[in-house]
Design a protein around this motif. Structure first.
Motif, short mmCIF file in Angstrom:
data_model
loop_
_atom_site.label_atom_id
_atom_site.label_comp_id
_atom_site.label_asym_id
_atom_site.label_seq_id
_atom_site.Cartn_x
_atom_site.Cartn_y
_atom_site.Cartn_z
N LYS A 216 0.84 -1.20 0.00
CA LYS A 216 0.00 0.00 0.00
C LYS A 216 0.88 1.26 0.00
O LYS A 216 1.94 1.27 0.62
CB LYS A 216 -0.88 0.03 1.24
CG LYS A 216 -2.01 -0.92 1.24
CD LYS A 216 -2.81 -0.71 2.50
CE LYS A 216 -4.05 -1.54 2.55
NZ LYS A 216 -4.79 -1.31 3.79
N PRO A 217 0.43 2.32 -0.67
CA PRO A 217 1.20 3.56 -0.69
C PRO A 217 1.45 4.12 0.72
O PRO A 217 2.54 4.60 1.01
CB PRO A 217 0.35 4.51 -1.52
CG PRO A 217 -0.53 3.64 -2.33
CD PRO A 217 -0.74 2.40 -1.53
N ARG B 234 0.79 4.89 -5.59
CA ARG B 234 1.96 4.04 -5.35
C ARG B 234 3.23 4.67 -5.94
O ARG B 234 4.29 4.67 -5.32
CB ARG B 234 1.71 2.67 -5.96
CG ARG B 234 2.69 1.64 -5.55
CD ARG B 234 2.24 0.29 -6.04
NE ARG B 234 3.17 -0.72 -5.61
CZ ARG B 234 3.10 -1.96 -5.95
NH1 ARG B 234 2.11 -2.36 -6.72
NH2 ARG B 234 3.97 -2.82 -5.55
#
Length: 166
Positions: A2-3, A97
């Motif tokens: 996940k970012p 991302r």
């Protein structure tokens, strides 16, 4: 990944990477830049280019006089803030991302170590970068409003208050 996880990891690793700076002393001409902070600043110094930088040094001096540790802590906090704002700006044009990877690269790149460890030049660069990113963030909004223009104006003042080339 996940970012937000990637970004959080980059922030934590940045804090770890700059641990030695906590013990660092002043370098190069840091002492010259801190001399005005040891006395009250004049209005001309406050409203001149780099006035915000001078005010931040004055605040640091009032907190810990010539103890280098708080000065480096403020530079590190500004570095992290610029990195997070860079992520916010990058998210406007890139996938989250990719934006997180770009912000992690900014936070962890060795060339940026000077802005944290070198007070005289680093603080001015960080404040100017912060102001510039505020302007870009405000003006890259999909829907421009007068409030965005006001935020951009504030960002411009912050950028020039950090460094005259902000």
């Amino acid at each position: 990944m996940k970012p937000t996880t990637l970004l959080l990891g980059a922030v934590l690793y940045t804090l770890l990477m700059y641990t030695p700076v906590r013990q660092a002393s002043f370098v190069y001409e840091d002492g010259e830049y801190l001399k005005p902070a040891q006395r009250g600043l004049t209005a001309a110094e406050i409203f001149a280019p780099r006035g915000l930088t001078a005010l931040s040094f004055r605040w640091n001096y009032r907190q810990g006089e010539l103890n280098a540790r708080p000065y480096h802590a403020v530079n590190l906090a500004l570095h992290l803030l610029v990195g997070l704002l860079f992520y916010a700006v990058a998210c406007r044009r890139l996938a989250p991302r990719v934006a997180a990877l770009a912000a992690a690269l900014y936070l962890l790149h060795p060339l940026n170590s000077e802005t944290v460890s070198y007070l005289a030049g680093g603080r001015a660069e960080l404040i100017a970068a912060l102001g510039t990113l505020i302007v870009v963030w405000a003006l890259s909004s999909p829907v421009g409003t007068w409030s965005h223009l006001g935020v951009a104006l504030i960002g411009s003042v912050v950028a020039v208050g950090g460094k005259e080339l902000g």
